[in-house]
Design a protein around this motif. Structure first.
Motif, PDB file in Angstrom:
ATOM      1  N   ASN A  87     -19.136  78.058  39.536  1.00  0.00           N
ATOM      2  CA  ASN A  87     -18.327  77.109  38.766  1.00  0.00           C
ATOM      3  C   ASN A  87     -16.951  76.985  39.397  1.00  0.00           C
ATOM      4  O   ASN A  87     -16.063  77.780  39.127  1.00  0.00           O
ATOM      5  N   CYS A  88     -16.812  75.997  40.278  1.00  0.00           N
ATOM      6  CA  CYS A  88     -15.543  75.872  41.007  1.00  0.00           C
ATOM      7  C   CYS A  88     -14.813  74.570  40.687  1.00  0.00           C
ATOM      8  O   CYS A  88     -13.671  74.386  41.083  1.00  0.00           O
ATOM      9  N   ALA A  89     -15.453  73.653  39.961  1.00  0.00           N
ATOM     10  CA  ALA A  89     -14.771  72.409  39.604  1.00  0.00           C
ATOM     11  C   ALA A  89     -13.573  72.760  38.726  1.00  0.00           C
ATOM     12  O   ALA A  89     -13.697  73.542  37.785  1.00  0.00           O
ATOM     13  N   GLY A  90     -12.432  72.207  39.043  1.00  0.00           N
ATOM     14  CA  GLY A  90     -11.260  72.515  38.239  1.00  0.00           C
ATOM     15  C   GLY A  90     -10.038  71.836  38.797  1.00  0.00           C
ATOM     16  O   GLY A  90     -10.096  71.218  39.865  1.00  0.00           O
ATOM     17  N   MET A  91      -8.950  71.920  38.061  1.00  0.00           N
ATOM     18  CA  MET A  91      -7.709  71.300  38.513  1.00  0.00           C
ATOM     19  C   MET A  91      -6.500  71.983  37.895  1.00  0.00           C
ATOM     20  O   MET A  91      -6.618  72.694  36.903  1.00  0.00           O
ATOM     21  N   ALA A  92      -5.336  71.769  38.526  1.00  0.00           N
ATOM     22  CA  ALA A  92      -4.104  72.359  38.003  1.00  0.00           C
ATOM     23  C   ALA A  92      -3.084  71.266  37.731  1.00  0.00           C
ATOM     24  O   ALA A  92      -2.932  70.328  38.520  1.00  0.00           O
ATOM     25  N   LEU A  93      -2.421  71.374  36.593  1.00  0.00           N
ATOM     26  CA  LEU A  93      -1.272  70.519  36.289  1.00  0.00           C
ATOM     27  C   LEU A  93      -0.186  71.430  35.747  1.00  0.00           C
ATOM     28  O   LEU A  93      -0.478  72.343  34.970  1.00  0.00           O
ATOM     29  N   SER A  94       1.048  71.205  36.181  1.00  0.00           N
ATOM     30  CA  SER A  94       2.108  72.095  35.721  1.00  0.00           C
ATOM     31  C   SER A  94       3.289  71.294  35.200  1.00  0.00           C
ATOM     32  O   SER A  94       3.417  70.094  35.451  1.00  0.00           O
ATOM     33  N   GLY A  95       4.150  71.995  34.494  1.00  0.00           N
ATOM     34  CA  GLY A  95       5.330  71.372  33.904  1.00  0.00           C
ATOM     35  C   GLY A  95       5.785  72.254  32.761  1.00  0.00           C
ATOM     36  O   GLY A  95       5.024  73.113  32.297  1.00  0.00           O
ATOM     37  N   LYS A  96       7.042  72.037  32.318  1.00  0.00           N
ATOM     38  CA  LYS A  96       7.506  72.818  31.175  1.00  0.00           C
ATOM     39  C   LYS A  96       6.698  72.452  29.932  1.00  0.00           C
ATOM     40  O   LYS A  96       6.259  71.310  29.783  1.00  0.00           O
ATOM     41  N   PHE A  97       6.521  73.409  29.060  1.00  0.00           N
ATOM     42  CA  PHE A  97       5.718  73.239  27.843  1.00  0.00           C
ATOM     43  C   PHE A  97       6.040  71.927  27.135  1.00  0.00           C
ATOM     44  O   PHE A  97       5.156  71.142  26.799  1.00  0.00           O
ATOM     45  N   GLU A 201      10.852  76.158  39.591  1.00  0.00           N
ATOM     46  CA  GLU A 201      10.628  77.558  39.185  1.00  0.00           C
ATOM     47  C   GLU A 201       9.220  78.022  39.569  1.00  0.00           C
ATOM     48  O   GLU A 201       9.035  79.100  40.140  1.00  0.00           O
ATOM     49  N   THR A 202       8.236  77.186  39.225  1.00  0.00           N
ATOM     50  CA  THR A 202       6.842  77.537  39.488  1.00  0.00           C
ATOM     51  C   THR A 202       6.620  77.726  40.983  1.00  0.00           C
ATOM     52  O   THR A 202       5.951  78.660  41.416  1.00  0.00           O
ATOM     53  N   ARG A 203       7.209  76.826  41.761  1.00  0.00           N
ATOM     54  CA  ARG A 203       7.036  76.905  43.211  1.00  0.00           C
ATOM     55  C   ARG A 203       7.664  78.191  43.754  1.00  0.00           C
ATOM     56  O   ARG A 203       7.034  78.923  44.506  1.00  0.00           O
ATOM     57  N   LEU A 204       8.898  78.463  43.339  1.00  0.00           N
ATOM     58  CA  LEU A 204       9.593  79.660  43.849  1.00  0.00           C
ATOM     59  C   LEU A 204       8.847  80.943  43.472  1.00  0.00           C
ATOM     60  O   LEU A 204       8.715  81.853  44.285  1.00  0.00           O
ATOM     61  N   GLY A 276      10.947  91.184  36.844  1.00  0.00           N
ATOM     62  CA  GLY A 276      12.406  91.056  36.891  1.00  0.00           C
ATOM     63  C   GLY A 276      12.812  89.933  37.837  1.00  0.00           C
ATOM     64  O   GLY A 276      13.682  89.118  37.509  1.00  0.00           O
ATOM     65  N   SER A 277      12.167  89.868  38.986  1.00  0.00           N
ATOM     66  CA  SER A 277      12.554  88.836  39.947  1.00  0.00           C
ATOM     67  C   SER A 277      12.140  87.447  39.454  1.00  0.00           C
ATOM     68  O   SER A 277      12.847  86.469  39.682  1.00  0.00           O
ATOM     69  N   PHE A 278      11.011  87.351  38.747  1.00  0.00           N
ATOM     70  CA  PHE A 278      10.613  86.043  38.203  1.00  0.00           C
ATOM     71  C   PHE A 278      11.623  85.564  37.154  1.00  0.00           C
ATOM     72  O   PHE A 278      12.031  84.403  37.141  1.00  0.00           O
ATOM     73  N   ASP A 279      12.036  86.484  36.270  1.00  0.00           N
ATOM     74  CA  ASP A 279      13.022  86.123  35.253  1.00  0.00           C
ATOM     75  C   ASP A 279      14.319  85.647  35.898  1.00  0.00           C
ATOM     76  O   ASP A 279      14.962  84.715  35.417  1.00  0.00           O
ATOM     77  N   SER A 280      14.692  86.284  37.014  1.00  0.00           N
ATOM     78  CA  SER A 280      15.969  85.882  37.605  1.00  0.00           C
ATOM     79  C   SER A 280      15.833  84.540  38.323  1.00  0.00           C
ATOM     80  O   SER A 280      16.778  83.751  38.361  1.00  0.00           O
ATOM     81  N   VAL A 282      13.985  82.106  37.153  1.00  0.00           N
ATOM     82  CA  VAL A 282      14.052  81.150  36.045  1.00  0.00           C
ATOM     83  C   VAL A 282      15.496  80.942  35.594  1.00  0.00           C
ATOM     84  O   VAL A 282      15.960  79.818  35.378  1.00  0.00           O
ATOM     85  N   ARG A 283      16.241  82.061  35.492  1.00  0.00           N
ATOM     86  CA  ARG A 283      17.628  81.956  35.040  1.00  0.00           C
ATOM     87  C   ARG A 283      18.488  81.208  36.066  1.00  0.00           C
ATOM     88  O   ARG A 283      19.293  80.351  35.708  1.00  0.00           O
ATOM     89  N   ARG A 284      18.273  81.506  37.349  1.00  0.00           N
ATOM     90  CA  ARG A 284      19.042  80.829  38.395  1.00  0.00           C
ATOM     91  C   ARG A 284      18.790  79.318  38.378  1.00  0.00           C
ATOM     92  O   ARG A 284      19.709  78.519  38.471  1.00  0.00           O
ATOM     93  N   CYS A 285      17.521  78.940  38.236  1.00  0.00           N
ATOM     94  CA  CYS A 285      17.196  77.514  38.199  1.00  0.00           C
ATOM     95  C   CYS A 285      17.847  76.832  37.007  1.00  0.00           C
ATOM     96  O   CYS A 285      18.326  75.698  37.096  1.00  0.00           O
ATOM     97  N   MET A 286      17.898  77.533  35.871  1.00  0.00           N
ATOM     98  CA  MET A 286      18.501  76.966  34.668  1.00  0.00           C
ATOM     99  C   MET A 286      19.993  76.724  34.890  1.00  0.00           C
ATOM    100  O   MET A 286      20.518  75.661  34.563  1.00  0.00           O
ATOM    101  N   MET A 287      20.651  77.707  35.501  1.00  0.00           N
ATOM    102  CA  MET A 287      22.097  77.572  35.734  1.00  0.00           C
ATOM    103  C   MET A 287      22.388  76.464  36.739  1.00  0.00           C
ATOM    104  O   MET A 287      23.324  75.694  36.585  1.00  0.00           O
TER     105      MET A 287
END
Ligand SMILES: NC(=O)C1=CN([C@@H]2O[C@H](COP(=O)(O)OP(=O)(O)OC[C@H]3O[C@@H](n4cnc5c(N)ncnc54)[C@H](OP(=O)(O)O)[C@@H]3O)[C@@H](O)[C@H]2O)C=CC1
Ligand SMILES: CCCCCCCCCCCCCCCC(=O)[C@@H](N)CO
Length: 299
Positions: A87-97, A201-204, A276-280, A282-287
């Motif tokens: 079962n490999c059929a699938g797709m990805a979509l991203s964005g803020k909630f 954020e997702t990319r980084l 910890g690095s993921f949170d930072s 996210v915070r950096r991108c927000m600022m």
């Protein structure tokens, strides 16, 4: 005899090629007929004997169960019962909630989750009767942890794991084995497509781990499926993630179980640094965003 949904592109196509090289008969399942024929031609170049066949079936695996059941029945009449379903059929979509349409949640759940339920449901009875079978689900590393931007995607990939764990417990006495694969970012047409709309954020965060080649991912998945391993992962981060998130997943070997027991504490320690690095990030991108908004206003 193997059936691969999503076999006309990316990881699925590479899985089909990998199986064809080992002499299998292949059924490709996807929607677009041109892509299917193109893939068929490419796969046929890898034949090892002249009896081998690639059959193409155009169907949407996420829409109508009776349609999926019918086409799988037709394929089994032509080629014989399916020994392995991927079962490999699938797709990805991203964005803020809050930026994702509600329909995106429905869409990803139906393609990634129901699109794995329907084909599996269509082959399982025959597999149990024959006491032969492999069912492979392609989840994602994002099906082992939730990440910024993947509220819709991660949940659809987590769902696959619940399905797989429950199903494995049911079918193990019938000699049917389930494999869940958790690939990292992989260089495919689907990956190129999803990158067009990926939040920074997702990319980084994703770039913590390097991008894999689909051939390499496919090879690992086919190997694990044939061996009957429940878990299939790629690379050292993949290994750590799988070990760390093993939870109550079925265990395939004593060695695997012992490794999980011994490494869990260490991997959780490493994971805390990643988190910890993921949170930072996210915070950096927000600022950064806040700063550029102020700059826009004053300009
Ligand atoms: N590439 C990556 O970075 C990663 C991918 N994955 C997962 O691996 C799988 C394959 O990804 P990838 O190779 O990148 O994807 P691609 O977009 O390259 O290929 C997707 C395949 O699935 C088929 N497909 C999509 N939707 C449907 C549908 N509703 N019904 C039937 N077939 C469908 C497509 O054909 P058609 O459009 O003609 O129907 C195509 O053959 C996906 O489940 C993805 O989530 C997991 C981790 C990482
Ligand atoms: C011991 C702990 C180790 C922790 C490692 C953490 C790794 C986090 C990176 C996750 C990347 C997510 C890739 C998703 C791929 C995917 O499905 C794509 N198609 C969607 O973009």
């Amino acid at each position: 005899r193997y059936a691969v949904t999503g076999g006309s592109s990316g990881i699925g196509k590479c899985i089909a090629i990998e199986c064809y090289k080992q002499g299998a008969f292949i059924t490709l399942v996807a929607r677009n007929e041109d892509k299917l024929l193109q893939a068929k031609k490419e796969i046929e170049k890898h034949s090892i004997n002249d009896k081998q066949v690639v059959l193409c079936i155009s169907v949407d695996v996420s829409q109508d169960y009776s349609q999926v059941e019918n086409v799988i029945k037709q394929a089994q009449e032509k080629l014989g019962p399916v020994d392995m379903l991927v079962n490999c059929a699938g797709m990805a979509l991203s964005g803020k909630f809050e930026d994702l349409e509600v329909s995106t949640f429905e869409r990803l759940m139906s393609v990634n989750y129901l699109g794995s339920v329907y084909p599996s449901r269509a082959v399982i009875t025959t597999m149990k009767e024959r006491r032969v079978g492999r069912i492979v689900f392609v989840s994602s590393q994002a099906g082992q942890l939730g990440l910024f931007g993947f509220t819709a995607y991660s949940s659809s990939k987590f769902a696959i794991r619940g399905l797989a764990e429950a199903l494995q417990m049911e079918v193990k006495p019938y000699n049917v084995y389930v494999t869940v694969a958790y690939p990292p970012d992989t260089d495919t047409p689907g990956f190129a497509e999803e990158n067009k709309t990926k939040p920074l954020e997702t990319r980084l965060i994703s770039e913590t781990i390097s991008v894999c080649k689909p051939e390499q991912v496919a090879k690992q998945i086919v190997k694990d499926a044939i061996q009957g391993n429940f878990n299939s992962s790629i690379g050292s981060d993949g290994y750590m993630l799988s070990s760390l998130t093993c939870g109550m997943a079925p265990v395939t070997s004593i060695t695997e179980g012992l490794q999980q027991v011994v490494t869990m504490g260490l991997f959780r320690t490493i994971a805390l640094f990643y988190l910890g690095s993921f949170d930072s990030i996210v915070r950096r991108c927000m600022m950064q965003r806040a700063k550029s908004e102020v700059a826009d206003k004053t300009a």
